[in-house]
Design an enzyme around this catalytic site. Sequence first.
Site, PDB file in Angstrom:
ATOM      1  N   HIS A   8      -1.162  -6.598   5.750  1.00 24.10           N
ATOM      2  CA  HIS A   8      -0.449  -6.836   4.479  1.00 24.10           C
ATOM      3  C   HIS A   8      -1.387  -6.570   3.314  1.00 24.10           C
ATOM      4  O   HIS A   8      -2.047  -7.459   2.791  1.00 24.10           O
ATOM      5  CB  HIS A   8       0.065  -8.283   4.440  1.00 24.10           C
ATOM      6  N   SER A  75       5.125  -6.225  -6.549  1.00 21.67           N
ATOM      7  CA  SER A  75       5.769  -6.620  -7.807  1.00 21.67           C
ATOM      8  C   SER A  75       6.142  -5.406  -8.650  1.00 21.67           C
ATOM      9  O   SER A  75       7.010  -5.486  -9.524  1.00 21.67           O
ATOM     10  CB  SER A  75       4.861  -7.557  -8.608  1.00 21.67           C
ATOM     11  N   GLU A 286      -3.333 -10.040   2.046  1.00 21.60           N
ATOM     12  CA  GLU A 286      -2.768  -9.637   0.757  1.00 21.60           C
ATOM     13  C   GLU A 286      -3.818  -9.790  -0.348  1.00 21.60           C
ATOM     14  O   GLU A 286      -3.558 -10.291  -1.440  1.00 21.60           O
ATOM     15  CB  GLU A 286      -1.504 -10.456   0.438  1.00 21.60           C
TER      16      GLU A 286
END
Length: 344
Positions: A8, A75, A286
Amino acid sequence: MSLIIDCHGHYTTAPKALENWRNAQIAGIKDPSVMPKVADLKISDDELRESIETNQLKLMKERGSDITLFSPRASFMAHHIGDFNVSSTWAAICNELCYRVSTLFPQHFVPVAMLPQSPGVDPATCIPELEKCVKEYGAVGINLNPDPSGGHWTSPPLTDRHWYPIYEKMVEYDLPAMIHVSTSCNACFHTTGAHYLNADTTAFMQLIQGDLFKDFPTLKFLIPHGGGAVPYHWGRFRGLAQEMKKPLLDTHLMNNVFFDTCVYHQPGIDLLNTVIPVKNVLFASEMIGAVRGIDPTTGNYYDDTKRYIEASKILSADDKHQIYEGNVRRVFPRLDARLKAKGL
Protein backbone atom coordinates in the site's frame (compact mmCIF):
# COMPACT_ATOMS: atom_id res chain seq x y z
CA MET A 1 15.14 -13.69 4.80
CA SER A 2 11.78 -12.40 3.68
CA LEU A 3 11.40 -9.75 1.10
CA ILE A 4 9.58 -6.89 2.80
CA ILE A 5 6.81 -5.98 0.37
CA ASP A 6 4.67 -2.94 1.18
CA CYS A 7 1.35 -3.52 -0.58
CA HIS A 8 0.00 0.00 0.00
CA GLY A 9 2.02 2.88 -1.36
CA HIS A 10 0.80 6.06 -3.08
CA TYR A 11 2.73 8.64 -5.09
CA THR A 12 2.11 11.41 -2.57
CA THR A 13 5.37 13.20 -3.38
CA ALA A 14 4.86 13.77 -7.12
CA PRO A 15 6.44 16.96 -8.48
CA LYS A 16 4.38 20.13 -7.98
CA ALA A 17 3.75 20.34 -11.73
CA LEU A 18 1.23 17.50 -11.39
CA GLU A 19 -0.91 19.38 -8.89
CA ASN A 20 -0.63 22.57 -10.96
CA TRP A 21 -1.85 20.73 -14.06
CA ARG A 22 -4.75 19.22 -12.09
CA ASN A 23 -5.77 22.64 -10.79
CA ALA A 24 -5.77 23.93 -14.35
CA GLN A 25 -7.86 20.95 -15.45
CA ILE A 26 -10.41 21.65 -12.70
CA ALA A 27 -10.55 25.31 -13.76
CA GLY A 28 -11.09 24.12 -17.32
CA ILE A 29 -14.30 22.33 -16.34
CA LYS A 30 -15.99 25.73 -15.93
CA ASP A 31 -14.03 27.50 -18.66
CA PRO A 32 -13.06 25.12 -21.48
CA SER A 33 -10.81 27.80 -22.98
CA VAL A 34 -8.29 27.24 -20.16
CA MET A 35 -8.47 23.42 -20.17
CA PRO A 36 -4.84 22.20 -20.31
CA LYS A 37 -3.62 19.62 -22.79
CA VAL A 38 -1.97 16.43 -21.57
CA ALA A 39 1.16 17.55 -23.43
CA ASP A 40 1.27 20.68 -21.25
CA LEU A 41 2.40 18.56 -18.30
CA LYS A 42 6.16 18.16 -18.46
CA ILE A 43 7.92 16.20 -15.69
CA SER A 44 11.44 14.96 -16.38
CA ASP A 45 12.91 11.65 -15.26
CA ASP A 46 15.30 13.62 -13.05
CA GLU A 47 12.37 15.27 -11.30
CA LEU A 48 10.75 11.89 -10.75
CA ARG A 49 14.00 10.44 -9.40
CA GLU A 50 14.45 13.30 -6.95
CA SER A 51 10.86 13.05 -5.72
CA ILE A 52 11.35 9.35 -4.96
CA GLU A 53 14.97 9.23 -3.78
CA THR A 54 14.48 11.95 -1.18
CA ASN A 55 11.17 10.57 0.07
CA GLN A 56 9.76 7.04 -0.39
CA LEU A 57 13.02 5.31 -1.32
CA LYS A 58 14.93 7.05 1.46
CA LEU A 59 12.41 5.86 4.05
CA MET A 60 12.23 2.36 2.56
CA LYS A 61 15.98 2.02 3.01
CA GLU A 62 15.91 3.46 6.52
CA ARG A 63 13.03 1.24 7.63
CA GLY A 64 14.12 -1.91 5.84
CA SER A 65 11.48 -2.52 3.18
CA ASP A 66 12.33 -3.76 -0.31
CA ILE A 67 9.38 -3.29 -2.65
CA THR A 68 6.39 -0.95 -2.68
CA LEU A 69 3.22 -1.52 -4.69
CA PHE A 70 2.78 2.00 -5.99
CA SER A 71 -0.44 3.67 -7.06
CA PRO A 72 -1.52 7.27 -7.64
CA ARG A 73 -2.21 9.41 -4.61
CA ALA A 74 -5.58 8.31 -3.26
CA SER A 75 -6.87 11.73 -2.21
CA PHE A 76 -5.96 13.08 -5.68
CA MET A 77 -8.17 10.53 -7.49
CA ALA A 78 -11.19 12.75 -6.67
CA HIS A 79 -13.55 10.88 -8.97
CA HIS A 80 -16.37 13.28 -8.08
CA ILE A 81 -14.70 16.13 -9.99
CA GLY A 82 -15.87 16.66 -13.56
CA ASP A 83 -17.17 13.97 -15.88
CA PHE A 84 -15.80 10.68 -17.16
CA ASN A 85 -13.53 12.43 -19.68
CA VAL A 86 -11.95 14.48 -16.89
CA SER A 87 -11.42 11.37 -14.75
CA SER A 88 -10.14 9.38 -17.71
CA THR A 89 -7.50 11.95 -18.64
CA TRP A 90 -6.45 12.39 -15.02
CA ALA A 91 -6.21 8.63 -14.33
CA ALA A 92 -4.10 8.10 -17.46
CA ILE A 93 -1.64 10.81 -16.39
CA CYS A 94 -1.34 9.53 -12.82
CA ASN A 95 -0.97 5.89 -13.87
CA GLU A 96 1.73 6.78 -16.37
CA LEU A 97 3.72 8.58 -13.68
CA CYS A 98 3.62 5.53 -11.40
CA TYR A 99 4.70 3.37 -14.33
CA ARG A 100 7.62 5.71 -15.04
CA VAL A 101 8.68 5.48 -11.40
CA SER A 102 8.59 1.68 -11.71
CA THR A 103 10.90 1.82 -14.74
CA LEU A 104 13.33 4.19 -13.01
CA PHE A 105 13.42 2.05 -9.84
CA PRO A 106 12.47 -1.45 -11.08
CA GLN A 107 13.86 -3.19 -7.99
CA HIS A 108 11.73 -1.15 -5.61
CA PHE A 109 8.42 -0.04 -7.18
CA VAL A 110 5.67 -2.01 -8.93
CA PRO A 111 2.64 -0.19 -10.39
CA VAL A 112 -0.95 -0.50 -9.20
CA ALA A 113 -3.59 1.33 -11.25
CA MET A 114 -6.28 3.81 -10.35
CA LEU A 115 -9.45 3.65 -12.44
CA PRO A 116 -11.17 6.54 -14.25
CA GLN A 117 -14.36 6.17 -12.24
CA SER A 118 -17.05 8.82 -12.34
CA PRO A 119 -20.34 9.05 -10.38
CA GLY A 120 -23.28 7.54 -12.22
CA VAL A 121 -21.11 6.21 -15.06
CA ASP A 122 -21.02 2.51 -15.97
CA PRO A 123 -17.86 0.97 -14.46
CA ALA A 124 -17.31 -0.80 -17.79
CA THR A 125 -15.92 2.52 -19.04
CA CYS A 126 -12.89 1.90 -16.81
CA ILE A 127 -11.87 -1.26 -18.65
CA PRO A 128 -9.67 0.30 -21.39
CA GLU A 129 -7.50 2.06 -18.77
CA LEU A 130 -7.36 -1.10 -16.65
CA GLU A 131 -6.26 -3.20 -19.63
CA LYS A 132 -3.66 -0.65 -20.70
CA CYS A 133 -2.16 -0.57 -17.22
CA VAL A 134 -1.92 -4.36 -17.09
CA LYS A 135 -0.65 -4.95 -20.62
CA GLU A 136 1.60 -1.90 -21.11
CA TYR A 137 2.59 -0.89 -17.59
CA GLY A 138 2.71 -4.26 -15.83
CA ALA A 139 0.20 -3.26 -13.15
CA VAL A 140 -0.31 -6.04 -10.60
CA GLY A 141 -3.49 -4.69 -8.98
CA ILE A 142 -6.06 -1.91 -9.05
CA ASN A 143 -7.58 0.53 -6.61
CA LEU A 144 -11.38 0.44 -6.66
CA ASN A 145 -13.37 3.33 -5.21
CA PRO A 146 -16.74 2.10 -3.82
CA ASP A 147 -17.92 5.73 -3.55
CA PRO A 148 -16.89 7.85 -6.56
CA SER A 149 -19.28 10.57 -5.33
CA GLY A 150 -16.81 11.60 -2.63
CA GLY A 151 -18.65 10.89 0.60
CA HIS A 152 -22.27 10.83 -0.57
CA TRP A 153 -22.44 7.10 -1.39
CA THR A 154 -24.55 7.30 -4.53
CA SER A 155 -23.23 4.03 -6.05
CA PRO A 156 -24.78 0.60 -5.49
CA PRO A 157 -23.11 -1.75 -2.97
CA LEU A 158 -20.03 -3.64 -4.12
CA THR A 159 -22.14 -6.80 -4.34
CA ASP A 160 -24.40 -5.26 -7.01
CA ARG A 161 -24.13 -6.36 -10.64
CA HIS A 162 -23.26 -2.72 -11.43
CA TRP A 163 -19.64 -3.62 -10.56
CA TYR A 164 -19.47 -6.94 -12.39
CA PRO A 165 -17.66 -5.64 -15.53
CA ILE A 166 -14.70 -4.70 -13.31
CA TYR A 167 -14.82 -8.00 -11.43
CA GLU A 168 -14.83 -9.98 -14.67
CA LYS A 169 -11.62 -8.24 -15.74
CA MET A 170 -10.07 -8.72 -12.29
CA VAL A 171 -10.69 -12.46 -12.59
CA GLU A 172 -9.46 -12.56 -16.19
CA TYR A 173 -6.18 -10.85 -15.31
CA ASP A 174 -5.80 -12.27 -11.80
CA LEU A 175 -5.84 -8.80 -10.27
CA PRO A 176 -6.80 -8.02 -6.69
CA ALA A 177 -8.45 -4.70 -5.89
CA MET A 178 -7.69 -2.50 -2.93
CA ILE A 179 -10.98 -0.94 -1.86
CA HIS A 180 -9.92 2.69 -1.50
CA VAL A 181 -12.07 5.82 -1.52
CA SER A 182 -10.71 9.26 -2.35
CA THR A 183 -11.23 12.80 -1.10
CA SER A 184 -14.40 13.48 0.85
CA CYS A 185 -16.38 16.47 -0.39
CA ASN A 186 -18.88 15.97 2.43
CA ALA A 187 -17.96 18.18 5.39
CA CYS A 188 -19.29 15.55 7.79
CA PHE A 189 -16.49 13.16 6.88
CA HIS A 190 -12.83 14.06 7.24
CA THR A 191 -11.06 12.38 4.31
CA THR A 192 -8.45 10.28 6.11
CA GLY A 193 -9.83 10.23 9.65
CA ALA A 194 -13.42 9.31 8.83
CA HIS A 195 -14.19 8.71 5.13
CA TYR A 196 -11.37 6.20 4.57
CA LEU A 197 -12.14 4.19 7.69
CA ASN A 198 -15.89 4.40 7.15
CA ALA A 199 -15.42 3.02 3.64
CA ASP A 200 -13.26 0.13 4.83
CA THR A 201 -15.92 -0.86 7.35
CA THR A 202 -18.78 -0.27 4.92
CA ALA A 203 -17.20 -2.41 2.19
CA PHE A 204 -16.79 -5.34 4.56
CA MET A 205 -20.40 -5.09 5.71
CA GLN A 206 -21.63 -4.91 2.11
CA LEU A 207 -19.72 -8.12 1.37
CA ILE A 208 -21.30 -9.83 4.38
CA GLN A 209 -24.77 -8.89 3.16
CA GLY A 210 -24.24 -10.31 -0.32
CA ASP A 211 -22.98 -13.51 -1.89
CA LEU A 212 -20.50 -12.02 -4.33
CA PHE A 213 -17.91 -14.76 -4.03
CA LYS A 214 -20.39 -17.39 -5.17
CA ASP A 215 -20.31 -15.64 -8.54
CA PHE A 216 -16.57 -14.84 -8.38
CA PRO A 217 -14.86 -17.46 -6.23
CA THR A 218 -11.33 -16.25 -7.12
CA LEU A 219 -12.00 -12.53 -6.67
CA LYS A 220 -9.70 -10.89 -4.11
CA PHE A 221 -10.23 -7.65 -2.22
CA LEU A 222 -7.74 -5.91 0.03
CA ILE A 223 -9.35 -3.70 2.66
CA PRO A 224 -6.77 -1.12 3.74
CA HIS A 225 -6.08 0.74 6.96
CA GLY A 226 -6.27 -2.47 8.94
CA GLY A 227 -9.89 -3.00 7.89
CA GLY A 228 -11.32 0.13 9.51
CA ALA A 229 -13.50 -0.93 12.45
CA VAL A 230 -13.73 -4.55 11.33
CA PRO A 231 -11.15 -6.30 13.56
CA TYR A 232 -12.19 -4.29 16.61
CA HIS A 233 -15.84 -5.32 16.09
CA TRP A 234 -15.25 -8.83 14.80
CA GLY A 235 -17.88 -10.28 17.13
CA ARG A 236 -20.47 -7.84 15.80
CA PHE A 237 -19.78 -8.84 12.20
CA ARG A 238 -19.78 -12.55 12.99
CA GLY A 239 -23.07 -12.14 14.82
CA LEU A 240 -24.69 -10.09 12.08
CA ALA A 241 -23.66 -12.65 9.45
CA GLN A 242 -25.17 -15.37 11.62
CA GLU A 243 -28.47 -13.45 11.98
CA MET A 244 -28.56 -13.02 8.19
CA LYS A 245 -28.22 -16.79 7.83
CA LYS A 246 -24.91 -16.36 6.04
CA PRO A 247 -22.11 -18.92 6.32
CA LEU A 248 -19.46 -18.35 8.98
CA LEU A 249 -17.14 -15.53 7.98
CA ASP A 250 -14.26 -18.01 7.64
CA THR A 251 -15.91 -19.47 4.56
CA HIS A 252 -18.21 -16.59 3.54
CA LEU A 253 -15.47 -13.96 3.07
CA MET A 254 -12.06 -14.92 4.38
CA ASN A 255 -10.86 -16.78 1.30
CA ASN A 256 -11.34 -13.57 -0.66
CA VAL A 257 -10.90 -10.61 1.69
CA PHE A 258 -7.60 -9.43 3.13
CA PHE A 259 -6.44 -6.62 5.42
CA ASP A 260 -3.30 -4.52 5.43
CA THR A 261 -1.19 -3.33 8.37
CA CYS A 262 -1.73 0.43 7.98
CA VAL A 263 -2.51 0.69 11.68
CA TYR A 264 -0.36 3.22 13.45
CA HIS A 265 0.16 1.96 16.98
CA GLN A 266 1.31 -1.27 18.60
CA PRO A 267 -1.97 -2.20 20.35
CA GLY A 268 -3.82 -1.81 17.05
CA ILE A 269 -1.43 -4.12 15.19
CA ASP A 270 -1.59 -6.60 18.06
CA LEU A 271 -5.40 -6.57 17.92
CA LEU A 272 -5.36 -7.05 14.14
CA ASN A 273 -3.08 -10.05 14.44
CA THR A 274 -5.04 -11.52 17.36
CA VAL A 275 -8.41 -11.37 15.60
CA ILE A 276 -7.64 -11.78 11.90
CA PRO A 277 -5.92 -14.99 10.70
CA VAL A 278 -2.31 -14.46 9.64
CA LYS A 279 -3.15 -15.68 6.13
CA ASN A 280 -5.41 -12.65 5.68
CA VAL A 281 -2.93 -9.95 6.72
CA LEU A 282 -0.57 -8.19 4.29
CA PHE A 283 2.24 -5.83 5.21
CA ALA A 284 1.72 -2.17 4.34
CA SER A 285 2.60 1.25 5.66
CA GLU A 286 1.09 3.88 3.30
CA MET A 287 4.20 5.86 4.16
CA ILE A 288 4.20 9.61 3.58
CA GLY A 289 0.45 9.26 3.57
CA ALA A 290 -2.38 9.95 5.95
CA VAL A 291 -0.34 10.12 9.16
CA ARG A 292 3.15 11.54 8.67
CA GLY A 293 4.19 12.67 12.13
CA ILE A 294 6.29 11.20 14.93
CA ASP A 295 4.56 9.52 17.88
CA PRO A 296 5.75 11.39 21.00
CA THR A 297 5.34 8.28 23.14
CA THR A 298 7.79 6.25 21.02
CA GLY A 299 9.87 8.80 19.14
CA ASN A 300 9.19 6.88 15.91
CA TYR A 301 7.08 7.70 12.89
CA TYR A 302 3.49 6.53 13.25
CA ASP A 303 3.61 4.99 9.76
CA ASP A 304 6.77 2.94 10.38
CA THR A 305 4.59 -0.16 10.63
CA LYS A 306 7.45 -2.66 10.29
CA ARG A 307 8.45 -1.75 13.85
CA TYR A 308 5.08 -2.98 15.12
CA ILE A 309 5.34 -6.29 13.29
CA GLU A 310 8.87 -6.80 14.58
CA ALA A 311 7.81 -5.97 18.16
CA SER A 312 4.83 -8.34 18.10
CA LYS A 313 4.88 -10.99 20.82
CA ILE A 314 2.16 -13.07 19.16
CA LEU A 315 3.61 -13.52 15.67
CA SER A 316 6.10 -16.31 14.97
CA ALA A 317 8.98 -15.91 12.53
CA ASP A 318 6.95 -17.76 9.90
CA ASP A 319 3.90 -15.56 10.60
CA LYS A 320 6.05 -12.50 9.94
CA HIS A 321 7.36 -14.02 6.72
CA GLN A 322 3.80 -14.61 5.53
CA ILE A 323 2.76 -11.05 6.36
CA TYR A 324 5.86 -9.48 4.80
CA GLU A 325 6.05 -11.57 1.66
CA GLY A 326 4.14 -14.84 1.37
CA ASN A 327 0.62 -13.45 1.62
CA VAL A 328 1.40 -10.49 -0.64
CA ARG A 329 2.70 -12.78 -3.37
CA ARG A 330 -0.34 -15.05 -3.00
CA VAL A 331 -2.88 -12.21 -3.18
CA PHE A 332 -1.01 -10.49 -6.05
CA PRO A 333 -0.22 -13.37 -8.44
CA ARG A 334 1.10 -11.04 -11.13
CA LEU A 335 3.60 -9.65 -8.63
CA ASP A 336 4.64 -13.19 -7.74
CA ALA A 337 5.23 -14.01 -11.43
CA ARG A 338 7.19 -10.78 -11.87
CA LEU A 339 9.43 -11.59 -8.91
CA LYS A 340 9.94 -15.19 -10.00
CA ALA A 341 11.03 -13.93 -13.44
CA LYS A 342 13.78 -12.02 -11.61
CA GLY A 343 14.77 -15.08 -9.64
CA LEU A 344 13.24 -13.80 -6.42
